[in-house]
Write a protein that holds these residues in place. Sequence first.
Motif, PDB file in Angstrom:
ATOM      1  N   SER A   1     -14.803  -4.500 -49.649  1.00 42.32           N
ATOM      2  CA  SER A   1     -14.521  -5.672 -48.821  1.00 42.32           C
ATOM      3  C   SER A   1     -15.860  -6.407 -48.708  1.00 42.32           C
ATOM      4  N   HIS A   2     -15.886  -7.493 -47.938  1.00 50.99           N
ATOM      5  CA  HIS A   2     -17.069  -8.347 -48.001  1.00 50.99           C
ATOM      6  C   HIS A   2     -18.008  -8.182 -46.806  1.00 50.99           C
ATOM      7  N   LEU A   3     -19.269  -8.557 -47.027  1.00 49.44           N
ATOM      8  CA  LEU A   3     -20.286  -8.446 -45.972  1.00 49.44           C
ATOM      9  C   LEU A   3     -20.698  -9.804 -45.416  1.00 49.44           C
TER      10      LEU A   3
ATOM     11  N   PHE B   1     -15.753  -7.923 -37.397  1.00 50.07           N
ATOM     12  CA  PHE B   1     -14.878  -6.991 -38.113  1.00 50.07           C
ATOM     13  C   PHE B   1     -14.451  -7.493 -39.492  1.00 50.07           C
ATOM     14  N   ASP B   2     -14.377  -8.811 -39.632  1.00 57.97           N
ATOM     15  CA  ASP B   2     -13.865  -9.412 -40.859  1.00 57.97           C
ATOM     16  C   ASP B   2     -14.727  -9.001 -42.043  1.00 57.97           C
ATOM     17  N   GLY B   3     -14.141  -8.230 -42.953  1.00 52.45           N
ATOM     18  CA  GLY B   3     -14.865  -7.792 -44.147  1.00 52.45           C
ATOM     19  C   GLY B   3     -15.673  -6.531 -43.922  1.00 52.45           C
ATOM     20  N   THR B   4     -16.614  -6.595 -42.972  1.00 55.47           N
ATOM     21  CA  THR B   4     -17.515  -5.458 -42.728  1.00 55.47           C
ATOM     22  C   THR B   4     -16.747  -4.167 -42.457  1.00 55.47           C
TER      23      THR B   4
ATOM     24  N   GLU C   1     -20.227 -13.257 -50.849  1.00 58.75           N
ATOM     25  CA  GLU C   1     -19.680 -14.618 -50.771  1.00 58.75           C
ATOM     26  C   GLU C   1     -18.158 -14.652 -50.942  1.00 58.75           C
ATOM     27  N   GLU C   2     -17.465 -13.955 -50.034  1.00 57.53           N
ATOM     28  CA  GLU C   2     -15.989 -13.960 -50.074  1.00 57.53           C
ATOM     29  C   GLU C   2     -15.427 -15.140 -49.326  1.00 57.53           C
ATOM     30  N   GLU C   3     -16.189 -15.631 -48.341  1.00 56.66           N
ATOM     31  CA  GLU C   3     -15.634 -16.642 -47.433  1.00 56.66           C
ATOM     32  C   GLU C   3     -15.615 -18.051 -48.023  1.00 56.66           C
ATOM     33  N   GLY C   4     -16.087 -18.191 -49.248  1.00 55.34           N
ATOM     34  CA  GLY C   4     -15.878 -19.452 -49.934  1.00 55.34           C
ATOM     35  C   GLY C   4     -16.871 -20.548 -49.617  1.00 55.34           C
TER      36      GLY C   4
ATOM     37  N   LEU D   1      -9.507  -1.974 -46.719  1.00 56.62           N
ATOM     38  CA  LEU D   1      -9.060  -1.970 -45.321  1.00 56.62           C
ATOM     39  C   LEU D   1      -9.595  -3.248 -44.703  1.00 56.62           C
ATOM     40  N   HIS D   2      -8.727  -3.981 -43.985  1.00 59.10           N
ATOM     41  CA  HIS D   2      -9.137  -5.275 -43.431  1.00 59.10           C
ATOM     42  C   HIS D   2      -8.398  -5.493 -42.116  1.00 59.10           C
ATOM     43  N   ILE D   3      -8.968  -6.335 -41.259  1.00 59.90           N
ATOM     44  CA  ILE D   3      -8.226  -6.741 -40.060  1.00 59.90           C
ATOM     45  C   ILE D   3      -7.154  -7.743 -40.472  1.00 59.90           C
ATOM     46  N   GLU D   4      -6.067  -7.772 -39.695  1.00 62.31           N
ATOM     47  CA  GLU D   4      -4.940  -8.637 -40.080  1.00 62.31           C
ATOM     48  C   GLU D   4      -5.306 -10.123 -40.018  1.00 62.31           C
ATOM     49  N   GLN D   5      -6.101 -10.521 -39.027  1.00 55.77           N
ATOM     50  CA  GLN D   5      -6.464 -11.932 -38.819  1.00 55.77           C
ATOM     51  C   GLN D   5      -5.260 -12.781 -38.439  1.00 55.77           C
ATOM     52  N   GLY D   6      -4.229 -12.161 -37.896  1.00 56.15           N
ATOM     53  CA  GLY D   6      -3.040 -12.879 -37.453  1.00 56.15           C
ATOM     54  C   GLY D   6      -2.390 -12.071 -36.341  1.00 56.15           C
TER      55      GLY D   6
ATOM     56  N   GLY E   1      -6.115 -14.773 -48.172  1.00 62.48           N
ATOM     57  CA  GLY E   1      -6.652 -14.174 -49.388  1.00 62.48           C
ATOM     58  C   GLY E   1      -7.681 -13.098 -49.075  1.00 62.48           C
ATOM     59  N   HIS E   2      -7.820 -12.120 -49.973  1.00 66.14           N
ATOM     60  CA  HIS E   2      -8.804 -11.051 -49.806  1.00 66.14           C
ATOM     61  C   HIS E   2      -9.390 -10.667 -51.163  1.00 66.14           C
ATOM     62  N   ASP E   3     -10.576 -10.022 -51.128  1.00 66.52           N
ATOM     63  CA  ASP E   3     -11.242  -9.597 -52.366  1.00 66.52           C
ATOM     64  C   ASP E   3     -10.272  -8.928 -53.339  1.00 66.52           C
TER      65      ASP E   3
END
Length: 409
Positions: free
Chosen positions: A79-81, A90-93, A124-127, A188-193, A357-359
Amino acid sequence: MSSINIERIENDLYELSKFGFNEKDKGIYRQGLTEIDMEARQWMMQKFKDAGLTTHMDGAGNVCGRLGDPDKPAILIGSHLDSVPAGGMFDGTLGVVAGLECIRVIQENNIDVNCPIEIIGTSEEEGRFGGMLGAQALSGNLTLEWLESARDPKGEYLKDALEKCGLNVHDTLRARRDPSSMKAFLELHIEQGPVLENSNKCIGVVDGISGVFKWLVKLKGKADHAGTAPMDMRSDAFMGLADFAHEISRIIDEEGTDKSRITIGRVDLKPGYAHTIPGEAHFTIVGRDMQEDVMHQLANSCRKVLSSIARKHKLYFEYEQMSWLEPKHFSPEVVDLIEEEVKALDYSYMKMPSGAGHDIQFFTDLTPTGLIFIPSVGGVSHAPDEWSHWDDVEKGTQVLLNTLLRLAQ
Ligand SMILES: [Zn+2]
């Protein structure tokens, strides 16, 4: 069963959250390929080293920590840093730190695994530069042309940002992994929703990522004096837009599924004066679904409805399709495996698609893939008050570990 240690995860996430933390708004500013992002990557690599892993940073800035044979096909956990500006902790990390914790548990308990395991903190996942650089590099979804022309919103070239970080476009292309070197990819990622929280479930077993299309629509009528033009002699572009907005729920009822989404996210009225009838309405339509044929039906229906509305209001209608990304489906065998492990742990769960979207989406055609969600409190993400309960973090990491062990034994 080997249990994960939630305190270590908490410590790691808090430590990481200091990189780019802003005292004023309590947000994290760790955009991809910035100095602070690179500092966080060095910190993460040290953590990998402390756990006895073989580490390296690849040409795209992905940081990698590997347990086991360097040459055999590995299970990747990634996942992304990086973060968005004013992002959360939490997002990515979460996905990277949880992957590292899985490795620690495997080592402490001397668990036999039959293949290498590699944790990757992607870059650089967040675009910032319009893509998901790290995951695209690993999966071979980059071109030299794009790398040399991409810029961030402030106009800085990606290639210059890479150079500042000691990287370059050619090494970025070399970061590609051959599909034969991968055994699986887990995230593994947080849902973000808000869905998991509202449904009272603590694990989301994600079966795919919605496809998405984006249109730029123009309705053109006639700008007139708002006082002198009678109501029945107008070509009011906004009225066309308003009529269309009201048709969205019917379009979805008739052509869509419960996974369909249509959003008008941006509207621009011209000339944009309070006392002038809007002669033009420019707006975006973003449509989503898990099935590509449903996306086509939604798009067709939008087009038909817009033409008929244009006729009614004496408007001219045109649109441009800015992008069309097909839905991505994770491997049924990995999705089933995750579901089995969640059931065995007796955690509440639901199967769900990801609207974001995710990695991992770049790996679906290369290797077996699986994505696990945990709830986001209030559905909030990409904001300073992004939060997930530690209890859910613990459960999500346990599911990740158990799934990993099933794949590796
Ligand atoms: Zn993310």
